[in-house]
Design an enzyme around this catalytic site. Sequence first.
Site, PDB file in Angstrom:
ATOM      1  N   TYR A 147      36.728  42.412  42.498  1.00 12.69           N
ATOM      2  CA  TYR A 147      37.726  41.528  41.716  1.00 12.69           C
ATOM      3  C   TYR A 147      36.925  41.213  40.490  1.00 12.69           C
ATOM      4  CZ  TYR A 147      40.398  37.439  40.132  1.00 12.69           C
ATOM      5  OH  TYR A 147      40.986  36.547  39.650  1.00 12.69           O
ATOM      6  N   LYS A 151      37.196  41.591  36.349  1.00 13.26           N
ATOM      7  CA  LYS A 151      37.617  40.622  35.350  1.00 13.26           C
ATOM      8  C   LYS A 151      36.527  40.549  34.459  1.00 13.26           C
ATOM      9  CE  LYS A 151      41.589  38.660  36.911  1.00 13.26           C
ATOM     10  NZ  LYS A 151      42.746  38.670  36.088  1.00 13.26           N
TER      11      LYS A 151
HETATM   12  N1  LIG Z   1      44.636  31.889  41.835  1.00 14.60           N
HETATM   13  C1  LIG Z   1      43.352  31.829  41.346  1.00 14.60           C
HETATM   14  O1  LIG Z   1      42.464  31.062  41.893  1.00 14.60           O
HETATM   15  C2  LIG Z   1      42.931  32.514  39.993  1.00 14.60           C
HETATM   16  C3  LIG Z   1      41.727  32.260  39.712  1.00 14.60           C
HETATM   17  C4  LIG Z   1      41.431  32.691  38.120  1.00 14.60           C
HETATM   18  C5  LIG Z   1      41.998  33.806  37.838  1.00 14.60           C
HETATM   19  N2  LIG Z   1      43.574  34.032  38.285  1.00 14.60           N
HETATM   20  C6  LIG Z   1      44.132  35.124  37.642  1.00 14.60           C
HETATM   21  O2  LIG Z   1      45.375  34.625  37.382  1.00 14.60           O
HETATM   22  C7  LIG Z   1      46.349  35.600  37.510  1.00 14.60           C
HETATM   23  C8  LIG Z   1      47.610  35.242  38.079  1.00 14.60           C
HETATM   24  O3  LIG Z   1      47.020  35.024  39.552  1.00 14.60           O
HETATM   25  P1  LIG Z   1      47.891  34.302  40.450  1.00 14.60           P
HETATM   26  O4  LIG Z   1      46.730  33.193  41.101  1.00 14.60           O
HETATM   27  O5  LIG Z   1      49.093  33.769  39.813  1.00 14.60           O
HETATM   28  O6  LIG Z   1      48.047  35.188  41.779  1.00 14.60           O
HETATM   29  P2  LIG Z   1      49.366  35.460  42.584  1.00 14.60           P
HETATM   30  O7  LIG Z   1      50.261  34.265  43.116  1.00 14.60           O
HETATM   31  O8  LIG Z   1      48.955  36.743  43.696  1.00 14.60           O
HETATM   32  O9  LIG Z   1      50.218  36.409  41.781  1.00 14.60           O
HETATM   33  C9  LIG Z   1      50.027  37.433  41.221  1.00 14.60           C
HETATM   34  C10 LIG Z   1      50.909  38.210  40.276  1.00 14.60           C
HETATM   35  O10 LIG Z   1      50.683  39.389  39.899  1.00 14.60           O
HETATM   36  C11 LIG Z   1      51.782  40.285  39.832  1.00 14.60           C
HETATM   37  N3  LIG Z   1      51.171  41.712  40.102  1.00 14.60           N
HETATM   38  C12 LIG Z   1      50.378  42.258  40.927  1.00 14.60           C
HETATM   39  N4  LIG Z   1      50.282  43.601  40.643  1.00 14.60           N
HETATM   40  C13 LIG Z   1      51.067  44.050  39.736  1.00 14.60           C
HETATM   41  C14 LIG Z   1      51.548  45.120  38.971  1.00 14.60           C
HETATM   42  N5  LIG Z   1      50.901  45.956  39.194  1.00 14.60           N
HETATM   43  N6  LIG Z   1      52.399  45.010  38.214  1.00 14.60           N
HETATM   44  C15 LIG Z   1      53.011  43.724  37.701  1.00 14.60           C
HETATM   45  N7  LIG Z   1      52.677  42.733  38.364  1.00 14.60           N
HETATM   46  C16 LIG Z   1      51.653  42.635  39.149  1.00 14.60           C
HETATM   47  C17 LIG Z   1      52.382  39.899  41.113  1.00 14.60           C
HETATM   48  O11 LIG Z   1      53.468  40.475  41.526  1.00 14.60           O
HETATM   49  P3  LIG Z   1      54.150  40.739  42.956  1.00 14.60           P
HETATM   50  O12 LIG Z   1      54.741  39.544  43.265  1.00 14.60           O
HETATM   51  O13 LIG Z   1      54.871  42.143  42.699  1.00 14.60           O
HETATM   52  O14 LIG Z   1      52.931  41.106  43.648  1.00 14.60           O
HETATM   53  C18 LIG Z   1      52.375  38.201  41.029  1.00 14.60           C
HETATM   54  O15 LIG Z   1      53.399  37.786  40.247  1.00 14.60           O
HETATM   55  C19 LIG Z   1      45.759  36.794  37.908  1.00 14.60           C
HETATM   56  O16 LIG Z   1      45.156  37.647  36.808  1.00 14.60           O
HETATM   57  C20 LIG Z   1      44.420  36.330  38.642  1.00 14.60           C
HETATM   58  O17 LIG Z   1      43.242  37.264  38.734  1.00 14.60           O
HETATM   59  C21 LIG Z   1      43.729  33.453  39.485  1.00 14.60           C
END
Ligand SMILES: NC(=O)c1ccc[n+]([C@@H]2O[C@H](COP(=O)([O-])OP(=O)(O)OC[C@H]3O[C@@H](n4cnc5c(N)ncnc54)[C@H](OP(=O)(O)O)[C@@H]3O)[C@@H](O)[C@H]2O)c1
Length: 246
Positions: A147, A151
């Site tokens: 991952y 990124k």
């Molecule tokens: N949470 C953390 O600690 C964290 C930290 C740093 C960065 N981030 C980044 O923040 C962003 C959002 O993550 P989050 O924490 O909100 O995670 P999350 O709650 O797991 O949500 C992930 C989102 O991405 C969507 N997704 C996954 N595969 C997809 C695809 N092929 N096409 C379109 N949508 C897709 C999911 O949709 P479905 O419901 O359809 O699966 C969901 O809406 C990500 O890029 C993640 O890497 C998160």
Amino acid sequence: MNARKIKGAVALVTGANRGIGRALTEALLSRGVGKVYATARNPEALRDLRDERFVLLRLDVTDADQISAAAASDVDLVFNNAGVAFMGGIADSIVIGQARREMEVNYFGPLQLLQCLAPTLARNGGGAVVNIGSAAGLTNLPFVPTYSASKAALHSLTQAARILLGSQGTSVFGVYAGPVDTDMSRELAMPKTSPRDVAFAILDGIEAGQEYIFPDPFAADFGRQFESSPKASERQVAAMVASLAA
Ligand SMILES: NC(=O)c1ccc[n+]([C@@H]2O[C@H](COP(=O)([O-])OP(=O)(O)OC[C@H]3O[C@@H](n4cnc5c(N)ncnc54)[C@H](OP(=O)(O)O)[C@@H]3O)[C@@H](O)[C@H]2O)c1
């Protein structure tokens, strides 16, 4: 770097159905956005977004046809938010498949969306792109090694886009979040920031014209250290991993 106003903008958010994407979508509305293309793999999951400024779209960021269909002509603020993360080591039997999936969603998805939307942004005065990356994209976090690598690829793309799209007036923002309290980080036992607070901090960063946005306390500390010494950040992560293994 040009600061961008949220008020009146026409935004597109990928992965708007939950987590940070959902919080961004709601925060945009409360900051006076003109329209939000709220997109998700399953648009049914967006049905409760009832404001007339929302346009709900199906968009799997790994599907080229859906990306073309979603490239609306009036968009001027793009959030590459959709992402996946798999825990596991680099010797796990399933690591290659998982790493490919992470690259497809976290890197090729934003790349293809940029390819499709760059001419639209140019026509609309330049606009802005916001890539939701991670602190783990600047210093690999070995709990999520592949991952982190995906990124890092997104970070590299963000740097390239800033230069290549800068000439058409597009601002490109990189977001380097720490742990955020969403489904993605459920297994991570450490303090996390709420998606709502992170979403508003991202919008503040855009309006302040920050190329690198560190939207939570963990990220802000990390960012200060990374900017003074990337190697010190790497050593700190190595020490953390060693202490957890001891
Ligand atoms: N949470 C953390 O600690 C964290 C930290 C740093 C960065 N981030 C980044 O923040 C962003 C959002 O993550 P989050 O924490 O909100 O995670 P999350 O709650 O797991 O949500 C992930 C989102 O991405 C969507 N997704 C996954 N595969 C997809 C695809 N092929 N096409 C379109 N949508 C897709 C999911 O949709 P479905 O419901 O359809 O699966 C969901 O809406 C990500 O890029 C993640 O890497 C998160």
